[in-house]
Design an enzyme around this catalytic site. Structure first.
Site, PDB file in Angstrom:
ATOM      1  N   LYS A  13       0.853  -1.214   0.000  1.00 18.48           N
ATOM      2  CA  LYS A  13       0.000   0.000   0.000  1.00 18.48           C
ATOM      3  C   LYS A  13       0.873   1.242   0.000  1.00 18.48           C
ATOM      4  O   LYS A  13       2.044   1.199   0.393  1.00 18.48           O
ATOM      5  CB  LYS A  13      -0.936   0.026   1.212  1.00 18.48           C
ATOM      6  CG  LYS A  13      -0.251   0.136   2.589  1.00 18.48           C
ATOM      7  CD  LYS A  13       0.061   1.548   3.056  1.00 18.48           C
ATOM      8  CE  LYS A  13       0.839   1.542   4.357  1.00 18.48           C
ATOM      9  NZ  LYS A  13       1.834   2.559   4.519  1.00 18.48           N
ATOM     10  N   PRO A  97       9.666  -4.590  -0.807  1.00 16.80           N
ATOM     11  CA  PRO A  97      10.833  -4.421   0.061  1.00 16.80           C
ATOM     12  C   PRO A  97      10.406  -4.258   1.523  1.00 16.80           C
ATOM     13  O   PRO A  97       9.329  -3.719   1.795  1.00 16.80           O
ATOM     14  CB  PRO A  97      11.499  -3.150  -0.475  1.00 16.80           C
ATOM     15  CG  PRO A  97      10.476  -2.467  -1.308  1.00 16.80           C
ATOM     16  CD  PRO A  97       9.499  -3.499  -1.774  1.00 16.80           C
ATOM     17  N   ALA A 100       9.918  -0.394   4.395  1.00 17.33           N
ATOM     18  CA  ALA A 100       9.910   0.545   3.280  1.00 17.33           C
ATOM     19  C   ALA A 100       8.818   1.607   3.383  1.00 17.33           C
ATOM     20  O   ALA A 100       8.817   2.579   2.643  1.00 17.33           O
ATOM     21  CB  ALA A 100       9.719  -0.219   1.976  1.00 17.33           C
ATOM     22  N   GLY A 101       7.845   1.391   4.297  1.00 16.79           N
ATOM     23  CA  GLY A 101       6.684   2.273   4.338  1.00 16.79           C
ATOM     24  C   GLY A 101       5.592   1.787   3.408  1.00 16.79           C
ATOM     25  O   GLY A 101       4.655   2.510   3.071  1.00 16.79           O
ATOM     26  N   LEU A 102       5.701   0.500   2.976  1.00 12.92           N
ATOM     27  CA  LEU A 102       4.732  -0.075   2.032  1.00 12.92           C
ATOM     28  C   LEU A 102       3.868  -1.148   2.688  1.00 12.92           C
ATOM     29  O   LEU A 102       3.113  -1.852   2.015  1.00 12.92           O
ATOM     30  CB  LEU A 102       5.473  -0.672   0.823  1.00 12.92           C
ATOM     31  CG  LEU A 102       6.280   0.338  -0.010  1.00 12.92           C
ATOM     32  CD1 LEU A 102       7.138  -0.385  -1.051  1.00 12.92           C
ATOM     33  CD2 LEU A 102       5.347   1.333  -0.713  1.00 12.92           C
ATOM     34  N   ALA A 103       3.986  -1.281   4.020  1.00 10.62           N
ATOM     35  CA  ALA A 103       3.176  -2.235   4.806  1.00 10.62           C
ATOM     36  C   ALA A 103       3.321  -3.683   4.360  1.00 10.62           C
ATOM     37  O   ALA A 103       2.370  -4.454   4.444  1.00 10.62           O
ATOM     38  CB  ALA A 103       1.694  -1.822   4.806  1.00 10.62           C
ATOM     39  N   GLY A 104       4.508  -4.047   3.892  1.00  7.48           N
ATOM     40  CA  GLY A 104       4.727  -5.416   3.410  1.00  7.48           C
ATOM     41  C   GLY A 104       4.448  -6.469   4.470  1.00  7.48           C
ATOM     42  O   GLY A 104       3.731  -7.446   4.211  1.00  7.48           O
ATOM     43  N   SER A 106       2.675  -6.226   7.169  1.00  4.96           N
ATOM     44  CA  SER A 106       1.248  -6.209   7.532  1.00  4.96           C
ATOM     45  C   SER A 106       0.421  -6.938   6.479  1.00  4.96           C
ATOM     46  O   SER A 106      -0.528  -7.663   6.806  1.00  4.96           O
ATOM     47  CB  SER A 106       0.738  -4.761   7.640  1.00  4.96           C
ATOM     48  OG  SER A 106       1.517  -4.041   8.563  1.00  4.96           O
ATOM     49  N   ASP A 139      -1.749  -1.532  10.658  1.00  4.54           N
ATOM     50  CA  ASP A 139      -2.047  -1.511   9.219  1.00  4.54           C
ATOM     51  C   ASP A 139      -2.677  -2.815   8.722  1.00  4.54           C
ATOM     52  O   ASP A 139      -3.097  -2.895   7.570  1.00  4.54           O
ATOM     53  CB  ASP A 139      -0.765  -1.269   8.404  1.00  4.54           C
ATOM     54  CG  ASP A 139      -0.336   0.191   8.427  1.00  4.54           C
ATOM     55  OD1 ASP A 139      -1.175   1.047   8.777  1.00  4.54           O
ATOM     56  OD2 ASP A 139       0.823   0.461   8.089  1.00  4.54           O
TER      57      ASP A 139
HETATM   58  P1  ATP Z   1       4.733   0.026   7.508  1.00  6.32           P
HETATM   59  O1  ATP Z   1       4.395   0.691   6.217  1.00  6.32           O
HETATM   60  O2  ATP Z   1       3.549  -0.665   8.171  1.00  6.32           O
HETATM   61  O3  ATP Z   1       5.565   0.836   8.439  1.00  6.32           O
HETATM   62  P2  ATP Z   1       7.024  -1.219   6.531  1.00  6.32           P
HETATM   63  O4  ATP Z   1       6.953  -1.347   5.052  1.00  6.32           O
HETATM   64  O5  ATP Z   1       7.777  -0.055   7.042  1.00  6.32           O
HETATM   65  O6  ATP Z   1       5.589  -1.244   7.107  1.00  6.32           O
HETATM   66  P3  ATP Z   1       7.586  -4.009   6.953  1.00  6.32           P
HETATM   67  O7  ATP Z   1       7.940  -4.387   5.562  1.00  6.32           O
HETATM   68  O8  ATP Z   1       6.314  -4.492   7.482  1.00  6.32           O
HETATM   69  O9  ATP Z   1       7.699  -2.442   7.185  1.00  6.32           O
HETATM   70  O10 ATP Z   1       8.820  -4.479   7.851  1.00  6.32           O
HETATM   71  C1  ATP Z   1       9.213  -3.828   9.030  1.00  6.32           C
HETATM   72  C2  ATP Z   1      10.133  -4.774   9.810  1.00  6.32           C
HETATM   73  O11 ATP Z   1       9.351  -5.868  10.281  1.00  6.32           O
HETATM   74  C3  ATP Z   1      11.253  -5.368   8.978  1.00  6.32           C
HETATM   75  O12 ATP Z   1      12.445  -4.691   9.239  1.00  6.32           O
HETATM   76  C4  ATP Z   1      11.323  -6.829   9.389  1.00  6.32           C
HETATM   77  O13 ATP Z   1      12.423  -7.075  10.229  1.00  6.32           O
HETATM   78  C5  ATP Z   1      10.065  -7.094  10.181  1.00  6.32           C
HETATM   79  N1  ATP Z   1       9.123  -8.050   9.554  1.00  6.32           N
HETATM   80  C6  ATP Z   1       8.323  -8.869  10.231  1.00  6.32           C
HETATM   81  N2  ATP Z   1       7.573  -9.610   9.413  1.00  6.32           N
HETATM   82  C7  ATP Z   1       7.879  -9.249   8.151  1.00  6.32           C
HETATM   83  C8  ATP Z   1       7.427  -9.663   6.873  1.00  6.32           C
HETATM   84  N3  ATP Z   1       6.519 -10.627   6.720  1.00  6.32           N
HETATM   85  N4  ATP Z   1       7.940  -9.028   5.784  1.00  6.32           N
HETATM   86  C9  ATP Z   1       8.859  -8.050   5.938  1.00  6.32           C
HETATM   87  N5  ATP Z   1       9.343  -7.640   7.124  1.00  6.32           N
HETATM   88  C10 ATP Z   1       8.866  -8.228   8.232  1.00  6.32           C
END
Ligand code: ATP
Length: 293
Positions: A13, A97, A100-104, A106, A139
């Site tokens: 997202k 990635p 990244a701020g893309l909620a991967g 979640s 998220d």
């Molecule tokens: P948001 O946008 O919610 O802040 P994000 O993109 O910043 O999410 P995620 O990709 O969710 O962050 O990863 C944040 C941290 O969570 C990573 O550094 C990783 O160590 C840990 N993590 C736990 N589960 C996962 C997963 N399934 N995929 C990626 N990272 C994960």
């Protein structure tokens, strides 16, 4: 009917707007954001096993495979709540990635919850599924819902919104490691005096006013993360000079997304961005629009 194996896509997202309304006494930030699901996705496969225990394999070396992984957290939670027999093998193929701020993460957790509901035929309503999601992360409920939605509270109050979003999305994530906690702490030191025009954005989305949408992309965390990682500003400027109608950072960063009217222009810009920022992750993708709103 219960099944023994299932494969799901877990979609990234971006935040079209991100506003922070206040910090609650319990330390959580009350937010108001417009979230947009993207086609870019991880793949999650669940396989029920007779041998007890939850195992996770993942193609990305930087992603933890133990109980820190949100997939494992989500599965453990349902195993406990429903006293499920046997075990579960989770196979995760990351394209989004991490951090990244893309909620991967979640999105992956949301896929596990949805997949397990089907695999085990769990007596969970949609509301019940959202509640389980909220336990894993703010998220996660949006990642279950998908499409376009306003997210309020700490991210768990969701209102789907009708949207016409005729853009191709170019994602550019610099290598910078961003700590979400550090970004929010720095924001609290100096909260933003300006706020996104959320209502204006909702109207622009409803009517498909492309210039209005591009104009109203806003994220109160962007100046904070940008001060720590100036390349975010450079990426944003470059996206605009390569023809993006608008460009913003997503979440707490560091991914910056540009909205392009033509897919070809986005693909050309992606090639240019790869030359200028060879260490960055780039992806051309589309918004996922739900017509059930
Ligand atoms: P948001 O946008 O919610 O802040 P994000 O993109 O910043 O999410 P995620 O990709 O969710 O962050 O990863 C944040 C941290 O969570 C990573 O550094 C990783 O160590 C840990 N993590 C736990 N589960 C996962 C997963 N399934 N995929 C990626 N990272 C994960």
């Amino acid at each position: 009917m219960a099944v023994s194996e299932i494969t799901l896509s877990a979609h990234a997202k971006v935040n079209l707007t991100l506003d922070i309304l206040q910090k609650r006494p319990d330390g959580y930030h009350e937010v108001r954001m417009i979230m947009q699901e993207l086609a870019l996705s991880d793949t999650v496969t669940l396989r029920k096993t007779e041998v007890p225990g939850i195992t996770l394999t993942c193609n990305a070396p930087d992603v933890p495979t133990d109980a820190r992984n949100l997939c494992v957290k989500a599965a453990l939670n349902l195993f406990e709540r429903f006293s499920l027999p046997g075990g579960l093998e989770i196979s995760l193929t990351k394209k989004i990635p991490a951090a990244a701020g893309l909620a991967g993460g979640s999105a992956d957790a949301a896929a596990v919850l949805q997949g397990m509901r089907t695999c085990y035929d769990l007596p969970l309503t949609d509301a019940g599924l959202y509640a389980e999601g909220k336990k894993i992360g703010a998220d996660v409920p949006f990642c279950i819902l998908g499409g376009t939605a306003v997210s309020e509270g700490i991210g768990e109050i969701l209102t789907p919104v009708p949207a016409v979003l005729d853009f191709t999305v170019l994602l550019v994530k610099p290598r910078a490691a961003v700590s979400t906690k550090a970004v929010y702490e720095a924001y609290d030191e100096k909260p933003s005096e300006t706020h996104p025009d959320t209502e204006g954005m909702l109207e622009a989305l409803r009517t498909g006013d492309a210039p209005g949408i591009a104009l109203r992309l806003e994220n109160v965390l962007e100046p904070v993360t940008l001060a720590m990682h100036p390349e975010i500003g450079e990426i944003r400027k470059k996206l605009l000079s390569l023809g993006a109608s608008g460009a913003r950072m997503s979440g707490s960063g560091p991914t910056v997304f540009g909205l392009f009217r033509e897919r070809e222009a986005a693909e050309h810009a992606a090639e240019e961005m790869k030359k200028i920022f060879p260490d960055a992750f780039t992806a051309v993708t589309e918004a996922v629009i739900k017509d059930t709103v």
